[in-house]
Structure formats: C-alpha cells, structure tokens
Design a protein around this motif. Structure first.
Motif, PDB file in Angstrom:
ATOM      1  N   PHE A  84     -54.561  68.165  69.114  1.00 21.71           N
ATOM      2  CA  PHE A  84     -55.824  67.570  68.673  1.00 21.71           C
ATOM      3  C   PHE A  84     -55.671  66.053  68.522  1.00 21.71           C
ATOM      4  O   PHE A  84     -56.520  65.277  68.982  1.00 21.71           O
ATOM      5  CB  PHE A  84     -56.258  68.212  67.357  1.00 21.71           C
ATOM      6  CG  PHE A  84     -57.556  67.667  66.826  1.00 21.71           C
ATOM      7  CD1 PHE A  84     -58.775  68.191  67.234  1.00 21.71           C
ATOM      8  CD2 PHE A  84     -57.555  66.620  65.906  1.00 21.71           C
ATOM      9  CE1 PHE A  84     -59.964  67.686  66.738  1.00 21.71           C
ATOM     10  CE2 PHE A  84     -58.749  66.112  65.423  1.00 21.71           C
ATOM     11  CZ  PHE A  84     -59.959  66.644  65.832  1.00 21.71           C
ATOM     12  N   GLU A  85     -54.604  65.639  67.876  1.00 21.88           N
ATOM     13  CA  GLU A  85     -54.369  64.202  67.671  1.00 21.88           C
ATOM     14  C   GLU A  85     -54.163  63.482  69.004  1.00 21.88           C
ATOM     15  O   GLU A  85     -54.621  62.345  69.184  1.00 21.88           O
ATOM     16  CB  GLU A  85     -53.152  64.006  66.780  1.00 21.88           C
ATOM     17  CG  GLU A  85     -53.369  64.452  65.346  1.00 21.88           C
ATOM     18  CD  GLU A  85     -52.098  64.402  64.513  1.00 21.88           C
ATOM     19  OE1 GLU A  85     -51.023  64.054  65.098  1.00 21.88           O
ATOM     20  OE2 GLU A  85     -52.154  64.689  63.304  1.00 21.88           O
ATOM     21  N   GLY A  86     -53.502  64.150  69.938  1.00 21.54           N
ATOM     22  CA  GLY A  86     -53.294  63.532  71.253  1.00 21.54           C
ATOM     23  C   GLY A  86     -54.614  63.336  71.997  1.00 21.54           C
ATOM     24  O   GLY A  86     -54.847  62.279  72.611  1.00 21.54           O
ATOM     25  N   VAL A  87     -55.488  64.352  71.934  1.00 27.37           N
ATOM     26  CA  VAL A  87     -56.798  64.232  72.586  1.00 27.37           C
ATOM     27  C   VAL A  87     -57.627  63.141  71.910  1.00 27.37           C
ATOM     28  O   VAL A  87     -58.314  62.346  72.568  1.00 27.37           O
ATOM     29  CB  VAL A  87     -57.543  65.581  72.555  1.00 27.37           C
ATOM     30  CG1 VAL A  87     -58.956  65.423  73.092  1.00 27.37           C
ATOM     31  CG2 VAL A  87     -56.779  66.621  73.366  1.00 27.37           C
ATOM     32  N   GLU A  88     -57.562  63.086  70.598  1.00 26.97           N
ATOM     33  CA  GLU A  88     -58.320  62.077  69.848  1.00 26.97           C
ATOM     34  C   GLU A  88     -57.839  60.667  70.193  1.00 26.97           C
ATOM     35  O   GLU A  88     -58.652  59.744  70.379  1.00 26.97           O
ATOM     36  CB  GLU A  88     -58.165  62.345  68.361  1.00 26.97           C
ATOM     37  CG  GLU A  88     -59.101  61.519  67.489  1.00 26.97           C
ATOM     38  CD  GLU A  88     -59.017  61.935  66.031  1.00 26.97           C
ATOM     39  OE1 GLU A  88     -60.052  61.862  65.339  1.00 26.97           O
ATOM     40  OE2 GLU A  88     -57.917  62.323  65.588  1.00 26.97           O
ATOM     41  N   MET A  89     -56.533  60.482  70.282  1.00 31.90           N
ATOM     42  CA  MET A  89     -55.986  59.175  70.635  1.00 31.90           C
ATOM     43  C   MET A  89     -56.375  58.787  72.068  1.00 31.90           C
ATOM     44  O   MET A  89     -56.639  57.615  72.361  1.00 31.90           O
ATOM     45  CB  MET A  89     -54.471  59.193  70.489  1.00 31.90           C
ATOM     46  CG  MET A  89     -53.994  59.298  69.045  1.00 31.90           C
ATOM     47  SD  MET A  89     -52.192  59.430  68.896  1.00 31.90           S
ATOM     48  CE  MET A  89     -51.669  57.886  69.612  1.00 31.90           C
ATOM     49  N   THR A  90     -56.409  59.785  72.951  1.00 31.34           N
ATOM     50  CA  THR A  90     -56.809  59.510  74.336  1.00 31.34           C
ATOM     51  C   THR A  90     -58.260  59.050  74.394  1.00 31.34           C
ATOM     52  O   THR A  90     -58.602  58.103  75.119  1.00 31.34           O
ATOM     53  CB  THR A  90     -56.621  60.761  75.202  1.00 31.34           C
ATOM     54  OG1 THR A  90     -55.255  61.180  75.148  1.00 31.34           O
ATOM     55  CG2 THR A  90     -57.009  60.485  76.642  1.00 31.34           C
ATOM     56  N   GLU A  91     -59.127  59.705  73.621  1.00 27.88           N
ATOM     57  CA  GLU A  91     -60.534  59.293  73.592  1.00 27.88           C
ATOM     58  C   GLU A  91     -60.681  57.884  73.043  1.00 27.88           C
ATOM     59  O   GLU A  91     -61.453  57.067  73.578  1.00 27.88           O
ATOM     60  CB  GLU A  91     -61.350  60.269  72.750  1.00 27.88           C
ATOM     61  CG  GLU A  91     -62.849  59.957  72.818  1.00 27.88           C
ATOM     62  CD  GLU A  91     -63.618  60.539  71.644  1.00 27.88           C
ATOM     63  OE1 GLU A  91     -64.805  60.821  71.800  1.00 27.88           O
ATOM     64  OE2 GLU A  91     -63.026  60.677  70.562  1.00 27.88           O
ATOM     65  N   GLN A  92     -59.953  57.568  71.993  1.00 24.37           N
ATOM     66  CA  GLN A  92     -60.023  56.231  71.411  1.00 24.37           C
ATOM     67  C   GLN A  92     -59.529  55.165  72.397  1.00 24.37           C
ATOM     68  O   GLN A  92     -60.118  54.085  72.506  1.00 24.37           O
ATOM     69  CB  GLN A  92     -59.212  56.186  70.118  1.00 24.37           C
ATOM     70  CG  GLN A  92     -59.803  57.025  68.992  1.00 24.37           C
ATOM     71  CD  GLN A  92     -58.895  57.090  67.773  1.00 24.37           C
ATOM     72  OE1 GLN A  92     -57.779  56.554  67.791  1.00 24.37           O
ATOM     73  NE2 GLN A  92     -59.356  57.743  66.716  1.00 24.37           N
ATOM     74  N   ALA A  93     -58.474  55.473  73.105  1.00 34.74           N
ATOM     75  CA  ALA A  93     -57.947  54.528  74.095  1.00 34.74           C
ATOM     76  C   ALA A  93     -58.953  54.302  75.223  1.00 34.74           C
ATOM     77  O   ALA A  93     -59.124  53.176  75.710  1.00 34.74           O
ATOM     78  CB  ALA A  93     -56.625  55.038  74.657  1.00 34.74           C
TER      79      ALA A  93
END
Length: 214
Positions: free
Chosen positions: A119-128
C-alpha cells in the motif's frame, strides 16, 4: 497714283485676314504654353500619389510580416508547451489506476506487514507521479464545493446535497487536469440538485462567507 491708293477692297480683306490669322497664332502659342505648364504639374502630382500609395503598401506589408512573425513565434511556443499533451493524457490513466487501487485497499491499519508495504509503495508511486506532472506544468483539478464550470467540469449526474446550493460540485468522480492553462481533461463531477425549499444559501456552504456582525 500711289500704291496705297491702288489697294482694292479685296486686298484690304486679305490684309485683315492675315492679321486675324497672326492673332490666332499668337493666342494658340499662348494656350500651348499654358498647356505645357499643366503637363509639367501633372507628373509631379502623379508621382506624389504614387509615392503615397507605395508607402501605404509598404506599411501594410510590414504589418503582415510582423503578424506572421508573431504567429510563428506563438506556434513555436505552443509546440513547446503542449507537445507532451498526448503523453500526459496517457499518464493520467496511470494515475487514475493508482488512485483506484488505493481506494480499493481501504483501511490497511489492521493489514499484515506485506500488505501495508504494498500500500505504501503504491501511495508513494502516485505521489511521485503527481509531482512529475506538476513539474511539467500539469495541474490537478479537484473542484469539490465549487460552482459548476462547463469549461473545466463535466457534470455526469445530479444529486441532492444539504451542504451545497444548486449548481455546485457535490462529488468528484474523476479529477480533471490542465496543462499550462489549457484544459487537458475535464473533471467528472456530480452536481447538486436539491428539492424545492431545501436549497441552502451560499453563505451556509463550506468556505462561504459567515456573518459575524451579530
């Protein structure tokens, strides 16, 4: 008898005719001189008119050249600013899918560590991705609570909402985007349509003006 006495009436008429002819020749010469003066003045006026016409034509052509230069400059600027339009639209689909994945995951506070990490990885990808879009002049539109703007919003349905007056965005189904001021994708929204008599005033909406005079 003298030669003068011998002149007949016919001779006198010839003399008079000769004098009249001489007078007419003198008048004709004078008229010719005046005509020559007119002929001399006309070319000057014609040249002045031609110069004025050529000057006007030159100014018009200079204006056309300047307009062409400005259009070409604007075309070059637009090509540089909006060359990534198609690529940016493709990236928006990627961002939408990332957001759907995060929304579908819901509350992950009770999930196992592997799920939380995902979940955190997907969230960081969206933010990037959002930062990359902003860096390239792509701005996100999230018009919740704003008045419907047909230039930036696409209304897909109506719904009653006690917090917003009619014609305001009560729900955002899909965020919109603009690329350096030009609409890239309209925001898909639900618009308030309250029953008669239940429409709140604009001052009662979130962010509205509050009367503090009391």
């Amino acid at each position: 008898m003298s030669e003068t006495a011998k002149n007949t009436p016919e001779d006198l008429q010839d003399v008079n005719a000769a004098e009249e002819t001489a007078s007419e020749d003198v008048a004709a010469e004078a008229t010719g001189a005046e005509s020559e003066e007119v002929v001399i003045e006309d070319p000057i006026a014609a040249l002045q008119a031609e110069v004025a016409e050529l000057k006007d034509r030159l100014l018009r052509q200079a204006a056309e050249v300047e307009n062409t230069r400005r259009r070409a400059k604007k075309d070059v600027e637009d090509a540089g600013n909006y060359a990534i339009t198609k690529f940016a639209r493709d990236l928006l689909d990627v961002g939408d899918n990332l957001r759907r994945a995060l929304d579908a995951a819901g509350d992950t506070s009770q999930a196992d560590p592997a799920m939380k990490t995902l979940f955190e990885g997907v969230e960081m990808t969206e933010q990037a991705l959002q930062k990359a879009l902003e860096k390239n002049g792509i701005e996100k539109l999230e018009p919740l609570g704003e008045k419907l703007d047909p230039n930036h919003h696409q209304a897909v349905f109506e719904l009653p909402h006690p917090e917003y007056p009619d014609g305001h965005v009560a729900q955002v189904m899909q965020a919109g985007y603009v690329l350096k001021g030009r609409l890239l994708r309209p925001a898909m929204v639900g618009v308030t349509k309250n029953p008669a008599g239940s429409n709140p005033s604009k001052d009662d909406t979130p962010g509205g003006n509050v009367d503090t005079s009391a």
